[in-house]
Design an enzyme around this catalytic site. Structure first.
Site, short mmCIF file in Angstrom:
data_model
loop_
_atom_site.label_atom_id
_atom_site.label_comp_id
_atom_site.label_asym_id
_atom_site.label_seq_id
_atom_site.Cartn_x
_atom_site.Cartn_y
_atom_site.Cartn_z
N ASP A 25 56.80 16.96 85.16
CA ASP A 25 56.96 15.92 86.63
C ASP A 25 57.71 15.10 86.10
O ASP A 25 57.63 13.65 85.77
CB ASP A 25 55.48 15.02 86.38
CG ASP A 25 54.00 15.97 87.07
OD1 ASP A 25 54.99 17.06 87.40
OD2 ASP A 25 53.32 16.52 86.35
N LYS A 41 52.60 18.38 93.16
CA LYS A 41 51.02 18.48 93.26
C LYS A 41 50.31 17.44 92.99
O LYS A 41 51.08 16.01 93.03
CB LYS A 41 50.72 19.32 91.77
CG LYS A 41 51.24 18.64 90.69
CD LYS A 41 51.54 19.64 89.47
CE LYS A 41 51.99 18.86 88.03
NZ LYS A 41 51.49 17.61 87.62
N CYS A 99 49.43 14.73 82.23
CA CYS A 99 49.95 15.98 83.17
C CYS A 99 50.26 16.88 82.28
O CYS A 99 49.50 18.48 82.10
CB CYS A 99 50.98 15.56 84.28
SG CYS A 99 50.09 14.85 85.50
#
Length: 184
Positions: free
Chosen positions: A17, A80, A113
Site C-alpha cells: 500500500d 484489497k 496494514c
C-alpha cells in the site's frame, strides 16, 4: 547457513500500500519511495518475485510513481480492502503459487496494514523480514510501536542494503556490481 539469512530461492518482496494519497501525510515519503524503488531494482536484477498491494485504490490512488516506474511491466497489482493483505484471495493465491517461505516486507502504514499482514504471515509460518527503511506511518511513534510489536512476534528487522547483500552472499555474485551501484 543460519535460518534467518535470506535465500534468493526462498524469498519474495512484498510492497504493501505505498500509494499516492499517503504522500502529503507521511514525513519523508519521497525518501521512503526511493528506498523501495532501490530494492525493487535490486529484486529485478536478482529475479526475486515481487507482490504489490493497493488498499482501496479508488480512494487512495495507485502505487507511488517512484516505485511504479521501476516495477516489472507484467506485474499484477493486488487490490484489497482488508487491512491485512492475507485477507485478499488474490494475494493468498500468489503466495501459494510462488511457494516461498521468506517474505521481505516494505510498506505503509506500519501500524495498520503492515502490522496486520505481518502477523497473519507469521501465523501461517512464513519468515518475515521487515525492511525498516522501507516502512512508514503518518506518525513516527506508531511506526516504532509497530516495528517493536512485529519483532516481538517473530519478524526479523532488516534494511535495503542488508537484505540485498544477504541474498547475494558473495562479492563474486553475478549481480554484485549492479547492486553495489544501487545502494551507493
Amino acid at each position: 547457513m543460519h535460518p534467518n539469512i535470506l535465500k534468493l530461492e526462498d524469498s519474495i518482496l512484498l510492497i504493501i500500500d505505498v500509494q499516492e494519497a499517503f504522500r502529503p501525510s507521511i514525513a519523508d515519503f519521497a525518501a521512503l519511495a526511493r528506498n523501495i524503488a532501490t530494492f525493487v531494482q535490486g529484486a529485478k536484477s536478482l529475479s526475486l518475485p515481487i507482490i504489490v498491494t493497493e488498499q482501496y485504490p479508488k480512494g487512495l490512488g495507485h502505487t507511488a510513481k517512484e516505485i511504479s516506474a521501476v516495477l516489472p511491466n507484467d506485474l499484477d497489482l493486488v487490490e484489497k480492502t482488508a487491512f491485512s493483505a492475507c485477507g485478499s484471495m488474490a494475494f493468498a493465491e500468489k503466495l501459494k503459487m510462488l511457494n516461498r517461505r521468506q517474505i521481505i516486507v516494505a510498506g505503509i502504514e506500519a501500524h495498520i496494514c503492515v502490522n496486520q499482514t505481518v502477523h497473519d504471515l507469521l501465523e501461517q509460518d512464513y519468515q518475515v523480514h521487515l525492511l525498516a527503511d522501507c516502512i512508514a506511518s503518518r506518525n513516527e511513534q506508531n511506526k516504532q510501536l509497530a516495528l517493536r510489536k512485529m519483532q516481538q512476534s517473530g519478524a526479523i528487522c532488516s534494511s535495503v542494503e542488508m537484505a540485498l547483500f544477504e541474498i547475494m552472499r558473495d562479492a563474486r555474485h553475478g549481480e554484485f556490481k549492479i547492486i553495489q551501484k544501487l545502494v551507493k
